[in-house]
Every structure is written in C-alpha cells, then in structure tokens.
Design an enzyme around this catalytic site. Structure first.
Site, PDB file in Angstrom:
ATOM      1  N   ALA A 121       0.875  -1.188   0.000  1.00  0.00           N
ATOM      2  CA  ALA A 121       0.000   0.000   0.000  1.00  0.00           C
ATOM      3  C   ALA A 121       0.903   1.225   0.000  1.00  0.00           C
ATOM      4  O   ALA A 121       1.252   1.750   1.043  1.00  0.00           O
ATOM      5  CB  ALA A 121      -0.917  -0.016   1.221  1.00  0.00           C
ATOM      6  N   PRO A 124       1.477   7.889  -0.517  1.00  0.00           N
ATOM      7  CA  PRO A 124       2.012   8.724  -1.595  1.00  0.00           C
ATOM      8  C   PRO A 124       3.455   8.415  -1.996  1.00  0.00           C
ATOM      9  O   PRO A 124       3.958   8.972  -2.948  1.00  0.00           O
ATOM     10  CB  PRO A 124       1.915  10.132  -1.032  1.00  0.00           C
ATOM     11  CG  PRO A 124       2.072   9.949   0.450  1.00  0.00           C
ATOM     12  CD  PRO A 124       1.393   8.639   0.770  1.00  0.00           C
ATOM     13  N   GLY A 125       4.134   7.529  -1.241  1.00  0.00           N
ATOM     14  CA  GLY A 125       5.475   7.129  -1.668  1.00  0.00           C
ATOM     15  C   GLY A 125       6.582   7.355  -0.664  1.00  0.00           C
ATOM     16  O   GLY A 125       7.748   7.106  -0.970  1.00  0.00           O
ATOM     17  N   SER A 126       6.258   7.792   0.540  1.00  0.00           N
ATOM     18  CA  SER A 126       7.318   8.056   1.522  1.00  0.00           C
ATOM     19  C   SER A 126       8.091   6.787   1.845  1.00  0.00           C
ATOM     20  O   SER A 126       9.327   6.765   1.810  1.00  0.00           O
ATOM     21  CB  SER A 126       6.730   8.671   2.799  1.00  0.00           C
ATOM     22  OG  SER A 126       5.735   7.826   3.351  1.00  0.00           O
ATOM     23  N   LYS A 127       7.372   5.697   2.142  1.00  0.00           N
ATOM     24  CA  LYS A 127       8.047   4.444   2.507  1.00  0.00           C
ATOM     25  C   LYS A 127       8.625   3.766   1.272  1.00  0.00           C
ATOM     26  O   LYS A 127       9.677   3.128   1.349  1.00  0.00           O
ATOM     27  CB  LYS A 127       7.073   3.534   3.254  1.00  0.00           C
ATOM     28  CG  LYS A 127       6.561   4.137   4.565  1.00  0.00           C
ATOM     29  CD  LYS A 127       5.549   3.226   5.234  1.00  0.00           C
ATOM     30  CE  LYS A 127       4.856   3.927   6.384  1.00  0.00           C
ATOM     31  NZ  LYS A 127       3.955   5.022   5.927  1.00  0.00           N
ATOM     32  N   GLU A 145      -0.625   0.272  -5.249  1.00  0.00           N
ATOM     33  CA  GLU A 145      -1.571   1.240  -4.681  1.00  0.00           C
ATOM     34  C   GLU A 145      -2.969   0.958  -5.231  1.00  0.00           C
ATOM     35  O   GLU A 145      -3.155   0.826  -6.434  1.00  0.00           O
ATOM     36  CB  GLU A 145      -1.147   2.675  -5.000  1.00  0.00           C
ATOM     37  CG  GLU A 145      -2.111   3.743  -4.530  1.00  0.00           C
ATOM     38  CD  GLU A 145      -2.487   3.624  -3.053  1.00  0.00           C
ATOM     39  OE1 GLU A 145      -3.680   3.777  -2.738  1.00  0.00           O
ATOM     40  OE2 GLU A 145      -1.584   3.374  -2.226  1.00  0.00           O
ATOM     41  N   ASP A 172      -6.295  -4.250  -5.637  1.00  0.00           N
ATOM     42  CA  ASP A 172      -6.613  -4.573  -4.260  1.00  0.00           C
ATOM     43  C   ASP A 172      -5.532  -5.571  -3.836  1.00  0.00           C
ATOM     44  O   ASP A 172      -5.385  -6.638  -4.434  1.00  0.00           O
ATOM     45  CB  ASP A 172      -8.003  -5.209  -4.188  1.00  0.00           C
ATOM     46  CG  ASP A 172      -8.430  -5.550  -2.765  1.00  0.00           C
ATOM     47  OD1 ASP A 172      -7.559  -5.936  -1.960  1.00  0.00           O
ATOM     48  OD2 ASP A 172      -9.631  -5.457  -2.450  1.00  0.00           O
ATOM     49  N   ASP A 190       1.873  -1.621   5.022  1.00  0.00           N
ATOM     50  CA  ASP A 190       1.436  -0.470   5.817  1.00  0.00           C
ATOM     51  C   ASP A 190      -0.068  -0.363   5.573  1.00  0.00           C
ATOM     52  O   ASP A 190      -0.515   0.283   4.636  1.00  0.00           O
ATOM     53  CB  ASP A 190       2.173   0.797   5.375  1.00  0.00           C
ATOM     54  CG  ASP A 190       1.908   1.969   6.306  1.00  0.00           C
ATOM     55  OD1 ASP A 190       1.967   1.780   7.534  1.00  0.00           O
ATOM     56  OD2 ASP A 190       1.613   3.069   5.800  1.00  0.00           O
ATOM     57  N   CYS A 243      -1.030   3.334  11.331  1.00  0.00           N
ATOM     58  CA  CYS A 243      -0.993   4.545  12.170  1.00  0.00           C
ATOM     59  C   CYS A 243      -2.219   4.548  13.078  1.00  0.00           C
ATOM     60  O   CYS A 243      -2.750   5.601  13.429  1.00  0.00           O
ATOM     61  CB  CYS A 243      -0.901   5.814  11.319  1.00  0.00           C
ATOM     62  SG  CYS A 243      -2.155   5.972  10.042  1.00  0.00           S
TER      63      CYS A 243
END
Length: 478
Positions: A121, A124-127, A145, A172, A190, A243
């Site tokens: 998942a 936006p691409g941080s990980k 995604e 999915d 995540d 989170c």
C-alpha cells in the site's frame, strides 16, 4: 486543538500500557507535530545535505530510528515543499514515525543488494522511496496502490526521487497471495487503518471516531496480512504497520495470522531496533508507539518471519499475454548507451534491461523478467528516451535519476528558481551554442535545457512547471 471524543478515550484506555498516562496522551495529541524530513541518499549523502543546508539556517536533529531522517527547525517560515531542494528530490517530507517500518524491514535482512520486495500500500510514496534508497536502487521493488488517483501521486514522487528499481501496480492487495505466491524476500504492509495516530497532523481525526467504524476495517487488515504471508518466500520477512493505536487493528491482526499458521509465523522483537526502542515495545516484541513516547505520531510496527512453507491456496492463475514491451537489439542498446554517454557523460546502469514500446525506450529492473506475465503492471522502471526522426531525445526523469556526476551547467539560486518556473535563462554574450545540456543546482540535476549561445531554452516538462518557488535560506524567507 485536538478534538478527541469520549468514546475513543474510553476504548483506548484499555489498550494503553500501565506506564503511560491518558493525560500525557491528550496533552501531546494537542501539540503541533514536529516537522521532519528524510534525506534522499539516492542523490546526496546526509552529511553533504547537512553541510549544504546549515548555512541556510536549517537545524537538523537526528531521528533515532532512521540514519537519514531528521527533525527540522528553521529560523523562520519556509514552505519545504516549494523549495528547490525538495523539487529536485534531495529530501522527502516524511513524518518521523513513518520511517520506522522500512527501517524495521531492513534490520538484519540477510541480503540487500539483489532482493525482491513488495510494498503493498504505497502511496504517496514516503516508505516506497525510503525502501528504494535502502536498496540503493538495486533488486526489484513492486509498489502497489489501490487508489487510481493516488497511483499518479506515487509515480510523481518515485520519479522526483530518482527511483529506478520499481514496478507500480494498481490492485486490491488481497490478490498478491494468489498471483505472486512465494515470490518476495521481504514485504511491507502499511495497512489501511482508522488513522488514530495521526491526530497531531489532523486535529479532527478522532472527532467522529466510533468503535464500530474502526472495527469494520479489521477484516480488510486480516485479509491483507494473509495475502502478504502467502506472497512471502519461506525465510522471508513481513513488516505489518499502521498509524492506528488500538490493539484490535494491531496486535490482534498479527495474532490472527499466527493462529492460522502457528508453525510458520515467528514474531521478531524490535526492542533493539534503536536506542530506547524498548520504551515502545510490547510483550510480543512489536513497537506500539504512542505520541508521548517519542513526541511523534502514533504508530504500530510488527516484524514477522515466515519459518515454514505454506501450501498454495488456489491454483496458479493463467499467464497474461500481450506484454507491450520488447527488449531492444544489441545494436540499439549500444546506440542508446552511447547517446547518453556522448551527450551528457551519463553511464546507464549495466545491469538494467532496455526495453522498447512504440518508439519509446525504457529502463527496466533486470529482476522484473521473472514476473512478466504473472501480473499486470502500471509502470515498470523508467522511460529514458524517445526516438525522433533524426536521433534520440532524453527524458527529464532519466536526467534526474542518472545525471549526478554528469557534465552539467551549474545555476545560481535565482537561475534555478527561474528554471523551475518554466522560464529561459539568459547567458552572457560570447558563448557558442552547445545543444542539449543538463542544468544543475547544488551540483544535482534540475533537468534539461537547450544551449542556444545567448540563452538556455527551458526543456522542463510542462506538468512540472511551478508557479511559486521559495527561498530555502531561512534567514531570507518571507
């Protein structure tokens, strides 16, 4: 001021460890979140970045669990996302807690040079971009995604950060256990969650919280972690993170997986992941980060080892046909590499595949070959050039990814600002036209321009032109 309803407080009180207090939780949840960034080591070392930015008034404090992550404070207000350094991909604006899952995934990973990793998942691409940096753009990183609109954001961030070892998918993520069974050395899940830990970033995150709505997502989380475990190789590592703060979205999801596969699931303790990690560690060895422990967002991270093989649950799907790319001939491969070398002094990676589709040339991670036909990909690798009537035309993203150390024309801050706003750069008289050139700032590529002698004609793609660029020098910020 954070808006926390009483139902949430009543529910979460049962999950909070005895050594923590609800008063501290409420107090920290009402504080603004500390700004944090991660230096993009695909383009610059952390030491060089600090040396570059400290004279501009940037104070960077190391984040204990990420060697390239920093809490940042500035003398005055600077919009980090509109700075030149951000736009050229030298750093990513990333919440400190969200740097934990990739760090956990890579701790004690046996081999990091040639692994195949799945980020289930990604947007936006941080990980994703953190994983790519930890992989040093080697191996293969599948970034998935589910949301089509967020795939575009993910792709933009991957390109800005100079990531070249990815293939993007739009599914999915429950399909991975079926389509790519027993494929990945490591997987990051995540998971979608209730977002309870994000209250410091979004004060209204818990305003309308209800136990029913939070529990509704658990079935999805359990299905995703089962799919991830099936897609993981025996001996591989799965990191599950959210989170969220409740046990039922975190510990209980991991325990659900262990209940299904008791002989194959092993929880690995993260108590030694960094100094003081034990302050957030649960009995199982998971990290359950509450906002008051490290003055951060709330987060949960579990590391799971697959210790035994699991039988495939469904028959292997049929291979997909009509893959639109073909590997280029040896002659074309040499011509492309010579074009980049002769025009820009860029050496394309030798271990990558150059593929062709309708006069477009793409650089694929070599390890993608074994997955072609097993799943449909949105984007693989990076488009590097177009074939023109008379020659080749390099792509902006290829210059950003491979231009470091190439022959470049260094711009001043004022010129770099003009360039990113889509304007041509005037030059002093007396220059001979040089044709295609790379322009840079901080000796890091900004993009392409055409040197016409008296000016640099801007070649920045229209969609990347910005209306506003801010000065990263805090002492001069407005």
């Amino acid at each position: 001021m954070a808006l926390i309803n009483q139902d949430f407080i009543d529910s979460i009180t049962q999950d909070m460890p005895a050594h923590l207090s609800m008063d501290d939780f409420i107090q920290y949840s009402s504080r603004p979140l500390r700004a944090s960034i991660r230096v993009n080591t695909l383009k610059i070392s952390s030491a060089n970045f600090i040396e570059l930015m400290q004279p501009k008034g940037w104070t960077l404090e190391s984040i204990p669990w990420c060697s390239d992550g920093f809490w940042i404070s500035l003398d005055s207000e600077v919009q980090l996302g509109n700075t030149i350094e951000h736009l050229q991909g030298l750093f990513y604006i990333q919440e400190a807690s969200s740097m934990l899952p990739p760090t956990a995934l890579f701790s004690q990973l046996n081999e990091t040079a040639n692994v195949t990793i799945l980020d289930m998942a990604s947007a936006p691409g941080s990980k994703t971009t953190q994983l790519a940096a930890l992989m040093n753009n080697s191996g293969l990183l599948i970034a998935n995604e589910y949301s089509s609109s967020r795939v575009k954001v993910l792709h933009a961030n991957v390109q800005r950060m100079g990531v070249t070892n990815t293939a993007l998918t739009h599914f999915d993520a429950r399909v991975f256990g079926e389509y790519l069974y027993d494929t990945f050395d490591a997987i990051l899940l995540d998971a979608p969650c209730s977002g309870e830990g994000t209250i410091r970033k979004d004060p209204s995150a818990l305003k309308n919280w209800s136990l029913k709505s939070s529990q509704a997502i658990v079935a999805t989380q359990k299905a995703l972690i089962e799919s991830a475990f099936l897609a993981l190789k025996t001996g591989g590592t799965l990191v599950y993170s959210t989170c969220a703060l409740s046990r039922f979205e975190n510990q209980e999801v991991c325990q659900h997986l262990q209940a299904i596969y008791p002989d194959a699931v092993e929880f690995e303790s993260l108590s030694d992941l960094f100094i003081d990690a034990d302050k957030a560690c649960t009995e199982e060895g998971f990290l359950h980060v509450w906002p008051q422990i490290y003055d951060s967002e709330g987060f949960f991270v579990a590391k799971i080892r697959k210790t035994a093989a699991i039988d495939r649950q469904v028959p292997e799907p049929r291979k997909q046909k009509n893959f639109p790319f073909n590997q280029v001939s040896t002659k074309t491969d040499l011509e492309l590499r010579a074009y980049f070398q002769d025009t820009f002094a860029i050496e394309l990676p030798s271990q990558s595949l150059i593929m062709e589709r309708e006069q477009e040339f793409w650089l694929f991670p070599q390890k993608i070959n074994s997955l072609i036909g097993r799943m449909r990909f949105q984007r693989i690798g990076m488009k590097i050039a177009d074939a023109l009537k008379h020659g080749l035309k390099a792509q902006h993203q290829a210059i950003l990814a491979f231009g470091a150390g190439a022959s470049m024309i260094e711009l001043s801050q004022a010129q770099a600002t003009e360039y990113l706003m889509g304007r041509d750069i005037p030059l002093e008289a007396g220059h001979k036209p040089r044709g295609e050139v790379i322009v840079s700032y901080h000796n890091s590529p900004l993009g392409l321009a055409k040197h016409l002698g008296k000016r640099l004609k801007n070649s920045l793609p229209r969609e990347l032109v910005r209306d506003k660029i801010v000065n990263s020098d805090a002492s001069n910020a407005q």
